[in-house]
Write a protein that holds these residues in place. Structure first.
Motif, PDB file in Angstrom:
ATOM      1  N   LEU A 180       0.839  -1.191   0.000  1.00 31.63           N
ATOM      2  CA  LEU A 180       0.000   0.000   0.000  1.00 31.63           C
ATOM      3  C   LEU A 180       0.870   1.235   0.000  1.00 31.63           C
ATOM      4  CD1 LEU A 180      -1.036   1.121   3.461  1.00 31.63           C
ATOM      5  CD2 LEU A 180      -0.283  -1.244   3.275  1.00 31.63           C
ATOM      6  N   TRP A 181       0.295   2.347  -0.408  1.00 33.91           N
ATOM      7  CA  TRP A 181       1.012   3.612  -0.491  1.00 33.91           C
ATOM      8  C   TRP A 181       0.650   4.492   0.699  1.00 33.91           C
ATOM      9  CZ3 TRP A 181       5.033   5.908  -2.336  1.00 33.91           C
ATOM     10  CH2 TRP A 181       5.092   7.293  -2.471  1.00 33.91           C
ATOM     11  N   ASP A 182       1.667   4.937   1.443  1.00 37.96           N
ATOM     12  CA  ASP A 182       1.473   5.894   2.527  1.00 37.96           C
ATOM     13  C   ASP A 182       1.733   7.277   1.949  1.00 37.96           C
ATOM     14  OD1 ASP A 182       1.695   7.643   4.679  1.00 37.96           O
ATOM     15  OD2 ASP A 182       2.654   6.161   5.988  1.00 37.96           O
ATOM     16  N   GLU A 183       0.650   8.007   1.678  1.00 37.15           N
ATOM     17  CA  GLU A 183       0.794   9.290   0.998  1.00 37.15           C
ATOM     18  C   GLU A 183       1.280  10.401   1.922  1.00 37.15           C
ATOM     19  OE1 GLU A 183      -3.906  10.614   1.305  1.00 37.15           O
ATOM     20  OE2 GLU A 183      -3.060   9.984  -0.598  1.00 37.15           O
ATOM     21  N   ILE A 184       1.276  10.152   3.227  1.00 37.86           N
ATOM     22  CA  ILE A 184       1.803  11.144   4.171  1.00 37.86           C
ATOM     23  C   ILE A 184       3.335  11.050   4.234  1.00 37.86           C
ATOM     24  CG2 ILE A 184       1.776  11.980   6.537  1.00 37.86           C
ATOM     25  CD1 ILE A 184      -0.861  12.345   5.016  1.00 37.86           C
ATOM     26  N   LYS A 185       3.842   9.827   4.369  1.00 36.70           N
ATOM     27  CA  LYS A 185       5.288   9.625   4.490  1.00 36.70           C
ATOM     28  C   LYS A 185       5.968   9.354   3.147  1.00 36.70           C
ATOM     29  CE  LYS A 185       4.978   7.818   9.200  1.00 36.70           C
ATOM     30  NZ  LYS A 185       5.250   6.666  10.107  1.00 36.70           N
ATOM     31  N   ASN A 186       5.156   9.185   2.096  1.00 33.72           N
ATOM     32  CA  ASN A 186       5.699   8.867   0.773  1.00 33.72           C
ATOM     33  C   ASN A 186       6.583   7.620   0.803  1.00 33.72           C
ATOM     34  OD1 ASN A 186       4.376  10.923  -0.512  1.00 33.72           O
ATOM     35  ND2 ASN A 186       6.170  12.221  -0.813  1.00 33.72           N
ATOM     36  N   VAL A 187       5.993   6.525   1.236  1.00 34.94           N
ATOM     37  CA  VAL A 187       6.692   5.246   1.238  1.00 34.94           C
ATOM     38  C   VAL A 187       5.730   4.149   0.779  1.00 34.94           C
ATOM     39  CG1 VAL A 187       8.347   5.827   3.056  1.00 34.94           C
ATOM     40  CG2 VAL A 187       6.148   4.794   3.675  1.00 34.94           C
ATOM     41  N   TRP A 188       6.302   3.124   0.174  1.00 37.55           N
ATOM     42  CA  TRP A 188       5.548   1.916  -0.115  1.00 37.55           C
ATOM     43  C   TRP A 188       5.674   0.988   1.092  1.00 37.55           C
ATOM     44  CZ3 TRP A 188       2.130   1.781  -3.731  1.00 37.55           C
ATOM     45  CH2 TRP A 188       2.313   2.433  -4.946  1.00 37.55           C
ATOM     46  N   VAL A 189       4.559   0.474   1.543  1.00 36.32           N
ATOM     47  CA  VAL A 189       4.531  -0.444   2.679  1.00 36.32           C
ATOM     48  C   VAL A 189       4.285  -1.852   2.151  1.00 36.32           C
ATOM     49  CG1 VAL A 189       3.437  -1.020   4.877  1.00 36.32           C
ATOM     50  CG2 VAL A 189       3.605   1.381   4.151  1.00 36.32           C
ATOM     51  N   ILE A 190       5.258  -2.722   2.316  1.00 40.75           N
ATOM     52  CA  ILE A 190       5.104  -4.107   1.875  1.00 40.75           C
ATOM     53  C   ILE A 190       4.397  -4.861   2.996  1.00 40.75           C
ATOM     54  CG2 ILE A 190       6.269  -6.122   0.916  1.00 40.75           C
ATOM     55  CD1 ILE A 190       6.722  -3.437  -0.578  1.00 40.75           C
ATOM     56  N   GLY A 191       3.154  -5.253   2.745  1.00 40.90           N
ATOM     57  CA  GLY A 191       2.341  -5.847   3.797  1.00 40.90           C
ATOM     58  C   GLY A 191       2.114  -7.335   3.679  1.00 40.90           C
ATOM     59  N   TYR A 192       2.384  -7.875   2.507  1.00 44.39           N
ATOM     60  CA  TYR A 192       2.162  -9.317   2.322  1.00 44.39           C
ATOM     61  C   TYR A 192       3.146  -9.863   1.304  1.00 44.39           C
ATOM     62  CZ  TYR A 192       0.244 -13.796   1.021  1.00 44.39           C
ATOM     63  OH  TYR A 192       0.111 -15.145   0.770  1.00 44.39           O
ATOM     64  N   ILE A 193       3.650 -11.053   1.593  1.00 38.65           N
ATOM     65  CA  ILE A 193       4.398 -11.813   0.586  1.00 38.65           C
ATOM     66  C   ILE A 193       4.171 -13.291   0.855  1.00 38.65           C
ATOM     67  CG2 ILE A 193       6.612 -11.999   1.825  1.00 38.65           C
ATOM     68  CD1 ILE A 193       7.878 -11.319  -1.030  1.00 38.65           C
ATOM     69  N   GLY A 194       3.996 -14.041  -0.202  1.00 36.93           N
ATOM     70  CA  GLY A 194       3.732 -15.466  -0.043  1.00 36.93           C
ATOM     71  C   GLY A 194       2.943 -15.982  -1.229  1.00 36.93           C
ATOM     72  N   PRO A 195       2.271 -17.101  -1.054  1.00 43.67           N
ATOM     73  CA  PRO A 195       1.464 -17.657  -2.143  1.00 43.67           C
ATOM     74  C   PRO A 195       0.205 -16.830  -2.359  1.00 43.67           C
ATOM     75  CG  PRO A 195       1.202 -18.956  -0.151  1.00 43.67           C
ATOM     76  CD  PRO A 195       2.275 -17.948   0.139  1.00 43.67           C
ATOM     77  N   HIS A 196      -0.671 -17.341  -3.187  1.00 44.96           N
ATOM     78  CA  HIS A 196      -1.888 -16.631  -3.556  1.00 44.96           C
ATOM     79  C   HIS A 196      -2.722 -16.259  -2.340  1.00 44.96           C
ATOM     80  CE1 HIS A 196      -5.125 -15.397  -6.163  1.00 44.96           C
ATOM     81  NE2 HIS A 196      -5.969 -16.201  -5.562  1.00 44.96           N
ATOM     82  N   GLN A 197      -3.117 -14.983  -2.246  1.00 47.03           N
ATOM     83  CA  GLN A 197      -3.992 -14.545  -1.161  1.00 47.03           C
ATOM     84  C   GLN A 197      -5.425 -15.012  -1.422  1.00 47.03           C
ATOM     85  OE1 GLN A 197      -2.278 -10.627  -2.078  1.00 47.03           O
ATOM     86  NE2 GLN A 197      -2.645 -10.138   0.074  1.00 47.03           N
ATOM     87  N   ARG A 198      -6.141 -15.282  -0.355  1.00 45.47           N
ATOM     88  CA  ARG A 198      -7.530 -15.714  -0.506  1.00 45.47           C
ATOM     89  C   ARG A 198      -8.372 -14.578  -1.087  1.00 45.47           C
ATOM     90  NH1 ARG A 198      -9.671 -19.813   2.480  1.00 45.47           N
ATOM     91  NH2 ARG A 198     -11.450 -19.465   1.083  1.00 45.47           N
ATOM     92  N   ASN A 199      -9.295 -14.939  -1.963  1.00 49.20           N
ATOM     93  CA  ASN A 199     -10.280 -13.992  -2.471  1.00 49.20           C
ATOM     94  C   ASN A 199     -11.566 -14.746  -2.776  1.00 49.20           C
ATOM     95  OD1 ASN A 199     -10.050 -15.138  -5.122  1.00 49.20           O
ATOM     96  ND2 ASN A 199      -8.235 -13.886  -5.481  1.00 49.20           N
ATOM     97  N   THR A 200     -12.524 -14.076  -3.351  1.00 49.84           N
ATOM     98  CA  THR A 200     -13.829 -14.694  -3.577  1.00 49.84           C
ATOM     99  C   THR A 200     -13.784 -15.763  -4.658  1.00 49.84           C
ATOM    100  OG1 THR A 200     -14.377 -12.907  -5.120  1.00 49.84           O
ATOM    101  CG2 THR A 200     -15.105 -12.666  -2.833  1.00 49.84           C
ATOM    102  N   LYS A 201     -12.673 -15.855  -5.388  1.00 53.03           N
ATOM    103  CA  LYS A 201     -12.543 -16.849  -6.447  1.00 53.03           C
ATOM    104  C   LYS A 201     -11.656 -18.028  -6.045  1.00 53.03           C
ATOM    105  CE  LYS A 201     -13.088 -13.326 -10.049  1.00 53.03           C
ATOM    106  NZ  LYS A 201     -12.451 -12.676 -11.227  1.00 53.03           N
ATOM    107  N   SER A 202     -11.109 -17.981  -4.820  1.00 56.89           N
ATOM    108  CA  SER A 202     -10.186 -19.043  -4.406  1.00 56.89           C
ATOM    109  C   SER A 202     -10.568 -19.600  -3.044  1.00 56.89           C
ATOM    110  CB  SER A 202      -8.762 -18.515  -4.362  1.00 56.89           C
ATOM    111  OG  SER A 202      -8.633 -17.505  -3.382  1.00 56.89           O
TER     112      SER A 202
END
Length: 202
Positions: A180-202
């Motif tokens: 996600l983008w932190d528009e106050i601090k101007n940084v990219w926040v890496i919040g997830y890494i791994g296999p496929h995230q769950r969604n309504t199709k999985s």
């Protein structure tokens, strides 16, 4: 007893040297293959992609944050698996470099990169980018996207944007990087890494 200890130490050293030799042999094989691609196809960028800079996804994350400490923040959620056995960890490093350079500068300096999807594919063919998730997905599988990262006003942080490679269930051949983008601090926040995230199709 001393002799047994010395023999044990010698075997350990022989094993270490054998592992080092195997690694050097593998690097030589990869370097020769990359040189062959350059001579055959002339595509230097794609050939360099096959030369490893890191050995694991964890190493790729660490290297990227070290290279861009003012642009990338690592804040992985509980569903992340940085030890995932993805077999292209250097791709992960280069994806994060793209995030910290081209995409970052499009956010902070207004540099035109066209669509993020097309820009990422210029750096890493067969990778793709998605800019959001549906409210239904976030609502049903919040733990896969929520990040323990402070935003102004107590707003919840979600790693809705993601880069991905591969399909299917084999973690060696597919990976997702949520951010996600932190528009106050101007940084990219890496919040997830791994296999496929769950969604309504999985």
């Amino acid at each position: 007893a001393q002799l047994r200890t010395e023999l044990k130490d010698e075997r350990a050293e022989v094993g270490r040297l054998q592992n080092e030799l195997n690694a050097q042999t593998q690097w030589r094989r990869m370097a020769m293959a990359a040189l062959g691609r350059i001579r055959r196809d002339g595509n230097i960028q794609e050939a360099l992609r096959h030369l490893p800079e890191v050995s694991t996804v964890e190493e790729a994350l660490q290297r990227a944050v070290e290279e861009y400490p003012q642009r990338l923040v690592l804040c992985l959620n509980s569903k992340s698996d940085p030890a995932t056995p993805f077999n292209r960890p250097t791709d992960v490093l280069n994806a994060l470099r793209w995030l910290a350079t081209k995409f970052y500068e499009s956010k902070t300096k207004g540099v035109s990169i066209g669509s993020p999807e097309a820009s990422l594919c210029q750096t890493l063919s067969n990778w793709s980018y998605a800019g959001n998730q549906t409210e239904t997905t976030i609502g049903r599988f919040e733990e896969w996207y929520k990040v323990d990262y402070p935003l102004p006003g107590g707003e919840k942080a979600y790693a809705e944007q993601h880069m991905k490679f591969g399909v299917g269930a084999d973690p060696a051949n597919m990976i997702r990087i949520g951010f996600l983008w932190d528009e106050i601090k101007n940084v990219w926040v890496i919040g997830y890494i791994g296999p496929h995230q769950r969604n309504t199709k999985s």
